[in-house]
Scaffold this motif. Sequence first.
Motif, PDB file in Angstrom:
ATOM      1  N   MET A 131       4.424   0.591  -0.100  1.00  0.00           N
ATOM      2  CA  MET A 131       3.973  -0.605  -0.812  1.00  0.00           C
ATOM      3  C   MET A 131       3.013  -0.210  -1.920  1.00  0.00           C
ATOM      4  SD  MET A 131       3.298  -2.933   2.616  1.00  0.00           S
ATOM      5  CE  MET A 131       2.304  -4.138   1.846  1.00  0.00           C
ATOM      6  N   THR A 132       2.933  -1.062  -2.928  1.00  0.00           N
ATOM      7  CA  THR A 132       1.970  -0.896  -4.005  1.00  0.00           C
ATOM      8  C   THR A 132       1.167  -2.192  -4.112  1.00  0.00           C
ATOM      9  OG1 THR A 132       3.513   0.539  -5.187  1.00  0.00           O
ATOM     10  CG2 THR A 132       1.687  -0.377  -6.462  1.00  0.00           C
ATOM     11  N   SER A 133      -0.161  -2.084  -4.155  1.00  0.00           N
ATOM     12  CA  SER A 133      -0.998  -3.280  -4.254  1.00  0.00           C
ATOM     13  C   SER A 133      -1.164  -3.697  -5.704  1.00  0.00           C
ATOM     14  CB  SER A 133      -2.360  -3.043  -3.593  1.00  0.00           C
ATOM     15  OG  SER A 133      -3.041  -1.991  -4.224  1.00  0.00           O
ATOM     16  N   SER A 134      -1.740  -4.857  -5.909  1.00  0.00           N
ATOM     17  CA  SER A 134      -1.875  -5.407  -7.266  1.00  0.00           C
ATOM     18  C   SER A 134      -2.717  -4.511  -8.182  1.00  0.00           C
ATOM     19  CB  SER A 134      -2.491  -6.806  -7.205  1.00  0.00           C
ATOM     20  OG  SER A 134      -3.753  -6.748  -6.568  1.00  0.00           O
ATOM     21  N   ASN A 135      -3.589  -3.672  -7.589  1.00  0.00           N
ATOM     22  CA  ASN A 135      -4.417  -2.773  -8.413  1.00  0.00           C
ATOM     23  C   ASN A 135      -3.745  -1.409  -8.629  1.00  0.00           C
ATOM     24  OD1 ASN A 135      -4.616  -1.584  -5.936  1.00  0.00           O
ATOM     25  ND2 ASN A 135      -6.848  -1.492  -5.890  1.00  0.00           N
ATOM     26  N   GLY A 136      -2.498  -1.273  -8.151  1.00  0.00           N
ATOM     27  CA  GLY A 136      -1.776  -0.011  -8.333  1.00  0.00           C
ATOM     28  C   GLY A 136      -1.947   0.961  -7.180  1.00  0.00           C
ATOM     29  N   GLY A 137      -2.734   0.580  -6.172  1.00  0.00           N
ATOM     30  CA  GLY A 137      -2.908   1.440  -5.000  1.00  0.00           C
ATOM     31  C   GLY A 137      -1.617   1.563  -4.209  1.00  0.00           C
TER      32      GLY A 137
END
Length: 147
Positions: A131-137
């Motif tokens: 998965m990728t979070s909204s901040n690019g993590g």
Amino acid sequence: MKQNLFLLNLLCFFMLLAGCSKKDPTPGILSSGGSSASLPGKWQVVKDSIVVKNFAFSDGTIPIPGIYYGTPNDYYDFQANGNVTIYEGGPVGTTPYQLISNTELLISGFQWGNVTLTTFTSTNLTWEKAMTSSNGGTYYRRTYLKK
């Protein structure tokens, strides 16, 4: 003769109805080409690894990275009623699941959602989630189970 023709048509009608009846498939069992892959049953946790880089789930939870090696008490119990009970280092919970294909499993009650099955045999099950979070993590998890 008319009576025999009527009975023959009636028999064909009932055979057509029986052939077209729709039954709900048993959760967790897929059949194709004469073989079946069966998920229901208790699967022991062998290893569960999580790699995170600047990642948070949508609810703000930050996953803890690392490798967890299962104990004899750890399991995923996929039940025929479509629920899975998870015990990994302690009780995690029970949630619905759906085996979508031989390579995709939906675990709906947790933040995992759809996971990819990389190994699915009668004795070994490996799934992974990226998965990728909204901040690019980024978040990557791979879980190894065995029967």
